[in-house]
Design a protein around this motif. Structure first.
Motif, PDB file in Angstrom:
ATOM      1  N   ASP A  48       3.985 -53.544  42.781  1.00 58.49           N
ATOM      2  CA  ASP A  48       3.136 -53.395  41.597  1.00 58.49           C
ATOM      3  C   ASP A  48       2.877 -55.097  41.196  1.00 58.49           C
ATOM      4  N   GLU A  49       1.931 -55.313  40.166  1.00 58.39           N
ATOM      5  CA  GLU A  49       1.580 -56.647  39.636  1.00 58.39           C
ATOM      6  C   GLU A  49       2.535 -57.676  39.408  1.00 58.39           C
ATOM      7  N   THR A  50       3.910 -57.362  39.309  1.00 63.25           N
ATOM      8  CA  THR A  50       5.012 -58.121  39.025  1.00 63.25           C
ATOM      9  C   THR A  50       5.429 -58.965  40.406  1.00 63.25           C
ATOM     10  N   THR A  51       4.982 -58.377  41.482  1.00 59.46           N
ATOM     11  CA  THR A  51       5.343 -58.985  42.748  1.00 59.46           C
ATOM     12  C   THR A  51       4.515 -60.159  43.211  1.00 59.46           C
ATOM     13  N   CYS A  52       5.367 -61.140  43.628  1.00 62.03           N
ATOM     14  CA  CYS A  52       4.705 -62.527  44.184  1.00 62.03           C
ATOM     15  C   CYS A  52       4.327 -62.171  45.462  1.00 62.03           C
ATOM     16  N   VAL A  53       3.103 -62.071  45.968  1.00 69.13           N
ATOM     17  CA  VAL A  53       2.897 -61.777  47.322  1.00 69.13           C
ATOM     18  C   VAL A  53       3.371 -62.840  48.579  1.00 69.13           C
ATOM     19  N   VAL A  54       3.366 -64.189  48.046  1.00 70.13           N
ATOM     20  CA  VAL A  54       4.009 -65.121  48.670  1.00 70.13           C
ATOM     21  C   VAL A  54       5.427 -64.972  49.193  1.00 70.13           C
ATOM     22  N   ARG A  55       6.178 -64.619  48.044  1.00 71.51           N
ATOM     23  CA  ARG A  55       7.703 -64.463  48.032  1.00 71.51           C
ATOM     24  C   ARG A  55       7.877 -63.229  49.164  1.00 71.51           C
ATOM     25  N   ALA A  56       7.090 -62.060  48.967  1.00 73.29           N
ATOM     26  CA  ALA A  56       7.378 -60.702  49.855  1.00 73.29           C
ATOM     27  C   ALA A  56       6.882 -61.130  51.243  1.00 73.29           C
ATOM     28  N   VAL A  57       5.855 -61.787  51.465  1.00 68.11           N
ATOM     29  CA  VAL A  57       5.605 -62.300  52.856  1.00 68.11           C
ATOM     30  C   VAL A  57       6.640 -63.261  53.519  1.00 68.11           C
ATOM     31  N   SER A  58       6.954 -64.044  52.888  1.00 67.69           N
ATOM     32  CA  SER A  58       8.095 -65.055  53.150  1.00 67.69           C
ATOM     33  C   SER A  58       9.575 -64.341  53.682  1.00 67.69           C
ATOM     34  N   ARG A  59       9.643 -63.313  52.957  1.00 67.42           N
ATOM     35  CA  ARG A  59      10.841 -62.456  53.417  1.00 67.42           C
ATOM     36  C   ARG A  59      10.630 -61.707  54.401  1.00 67.42           C
ATOM     37  N   TRP A  60       9.482 -61.257  54.733  1.00 66.97           N
ATOM     38  CA  TRP A  60       9.388 -60.480  56.102  1.00 66.97           C
ATOM     39  C   TRP A  60       9.223 -61.483  56.981  1.00 66.97           C
ATOM     40  N   THR A  61       8.603 -62.584  57.165  1.00 64.34           N
ATOM     41  CA  THR A  61       8.597 -63.704  57.966  1.00 64.34           C
ATOM     42  C   THR A  61      10.256 -64.034  58.359  1.00 64.34           C
TER      43      THR A  61
ATOM     44  N   GLY B 104       2.716 -58.704  65.085  1.00 57.32           N
ATOM     45  CA  GLY B 104       3.175 -58.004  63.969  1.00 57.32           C
ATOM     46  C   GLY B 104       3.727 -59.005  62.938  1.00 57.32           C
ATOM     47  N   ALA B 105       4.253 -60.448  63.082  1.00 59.04           N
ATOM     48  CA  ALA B 105       4.757 -61.335  62.389  1.00 59.04           C
ATOM     49  C   ALA B 105       3.427 -61.842  61.627  1.00 59.04           C
ATOM     50  N   THR B 106       2.382 -61.914  62.316  1.00 58.39           N
ATOM     51  CA  THR B 106       1.227 -62.599  61.626  1.00 58.39           C
ATOM     52  C   THR B 106       0.363 -61.706  60.639  1.00 58.39           C
ATOM     53  N   SER B 107       0.556 -60.373  60.916  1.00 56.57           N
ATOM     54  CA  SER B 107      -0.145 -59.703  60.065  1.00 56.57           C
ATOM     55  C   SER B 107      -0.261 -59.585  58.573  1.00 56.57           C
ATOM     56  N   PRO B 108       1.200 -59.644  58.069  1.00 57.24           N
ATOM     57  CA  PRO B 108       1.212 -59.761  56.646  1.00 57.24           C
ATOM     58  C   PRO B 108       0.635 -60.979  56.071  1.00 57.24           C
ATOM     59  N   ILE B 109       0.885 -62.374  56.896  1.00 53.58           N
ATOM     60  CA  ILE B 109       0.537 -63.433  56.609  1.00 53.58           C
ATOM     61  C   ILE B 109      -0.918 -63.481  56.425  1.00 53.58           C
TER      62      ILE B 109
END
Length: 445
Positions: free
Chosen positions: A322-335, A394-399
């Motif tokens: 949802d809107e509370t999520t930082c997309v940079v933080r989420a993508v960084s965790r996946w990376t 796959g690692a590049t896709s969310p970025i």
């Protein structure tokens, strides 16, 4: 909206002792195997082709076609290997299936082995999920005792040995050739292809490698027919599938529905995004697939439609944010995950994921530099299509997809020297859960 659900693999999940052979047989289990043993193996391969069943592990390759790639028998062994090494962030369908109804998989293994002329099949399960490993061992033992596996199965003259193998815990072993190397006792790293497993797989013999859900879907096709299976889903993405909803959703869980259902319909079934919040972004097929946003709510979740919209259906792991999520933080965790799980065999993935991780960390921490976004995109461009296997891609896709949809958020991290989001608000709960009281130690009263 509940009429969109299709309980096939999940039909007995709420039954008492759903994992037991008696429960499965009471619901019609092993009807497919008894039917299959009366038919010509080539007819079974054609039946699966006619059903349109596509691999449920991510790539969506037609299962029957993969079986048909095996060369003609030459007197030597051939193998079936079930890929149960489920370990991508957000992907959680095979483990619940094996836990709740392992006999679906065991019967599927028997039918598939008979169809391809295999007499020794392997189920490669992730070693960390010890409860699933034990349940599979028990299910296979029950099947042996009932005569569904072993020598001269149901008087047909067909013999089958099934081995449940626990892996040592590596995401890379979800790649089929790395799995085969691991199964042979070597370090799990992707092999150069060709030769493909159908020609030289396990122990350099012809091998079929299929996902858990793919094999578990076979008994229903044999018992009810190709037309029954293809009557569900879409023209090119037929049948039923497990959709895993997790994250900021009211009722997360597994929803079995025809392919082609939309996220909007699934959210209706799951009670919607958590109360008081709205959808920001989501993954249609796990963390290795390009992100979608609220504008994609009505994209049919089938291989063609999701691909046309710019992503991949993958494992149907729908992570909702949802809107509370930082997309940079989420993508960084996946990376972080992909950098850690890279096997190191090829330079683009080994070095590229390391640098992606470093740059994302400094952007999130407020130490980003002008041009970092372009460097990220350039790194992704140098990894995509150049890595030894799909982990690098796959690692590049969310970025790349997150920059496409949320570039302003990346720029806000750079301009504001740090993350503008409150991490405490992006948890799954409005209130931070309290840790339970410490338990008494060994020997305590």
């Amino acid at each position: 909206m509940t009429d969109t659900l299709t309980p096939v693999l999940t039909d007995t999940w709420d039954a008492e002792g759903s994992w037991k052979l008696a429960t499965y047989e009471a619901a019609g289990g092993y009807t497919g195997l008894r039917t299959a043993l009366t038919r010509d193996p080539a007819d079974l391969v054609q039946l699966v082709k006619d059903s349109g069943l596509r691999g449920r592990g991510g790539a969506g390759f037609p299962a029957g076609m993969k079986w048909g790639f095996l060369p003609p028998p030459d007197g030597g062994p051939r193998y079936l290997v079930v890929n149960a090494d489920e370990s991508e962030p957000g992907t959680c369908k095979d483990i619940p299936l094996m836990l709740a109804s392992p006999q679906h998989l065991v019967e599927g293994v028997a039918i598939t082995s008979y169809a391809i002329g295999c007499h020794h099949a392997f189920i490669y399960v992730r070693g960390e999920v010890l409860h699933v490993y034990r349940r599979l061992l028990a299910a296979v033992r029950e099947a042996y005792e009932a005569g569904h596996l072993g020598t001269n199965i149901h008087g047909s003259g067909f013999d089958l040995e099934v081995t449940v193998h626990a892996g040592a815990g590596a995401y890379i072993c979800g790649e089929e050739t790395a799995l085969l190397d691991s199964l042979e006792g070597r370090r799990g790293q992707p092999r150069l292809k060709p030769p493909f497993p159908a020609v030289a797989g396990l122990y350099a013999r012809p091998t079929v490698v299929n996902n858990v859900e793919s094999i578990a879907s076979v008994p229903g096709i044999v018992a009810h027919g190709a037309d029954w299976f293809s009557s569900m889903g879409t023209e090119k993405s037929t049948g039923h599938g497990l959709f895993s909803l997790s994250g900021h959703v009211t009722r997360p869980g597994q929803f079995e529905a025809p392919l082609g259902i939309t996220l909007r319909e699934l959210l209706d079934l799951a009670g919607g995004v958590r109360e008081g919040h709205e959808l920001k972004f989501w993954t249609p097929g796990g963390s290795s697939t390009p992100l979608f946003t609220a504008e994609h709510l009505d994209v049919p979740l089938d291989y063609e439609s999701v691909g046309a919209a710019g992503s991949m259906l993958g494992t149907r792991a729908l992570q909702i944010f949802d809107e509370t999520t930082c997309v940079v933080r989420a993508v960084s965790r996946w990376t972080d995950f992909y950098a850690h799980e890279s096997c190191g065999k090829c330079t683009p993935c080994r070095e590229g994921t390391y640098w992606l991780k470093q740059i994302l960390h400094r952007i999130e921490a407020g130490a980003g530099e002008a041009g970092d976004i372009e460097v990220l995109l350039d790194l992704c461009d140098n990894i995509l299509g150049r890595a030894f296997c799909a982990l690098g891609d796959g690692a590049t896709s969310p970025i790349t997809s997150s920059i496409e949809y949320f570039r302003d958020e990346y720029e806000a991290h750079l301009d504001g020297r740090g993350c503008p989001f409150d991490p405490a608000r992006s948890t799954l709960f409005d209130d931070t859960p309290q840790a339970p009281p410490a338990l008494a130690g060994a020997g305590g009263h």
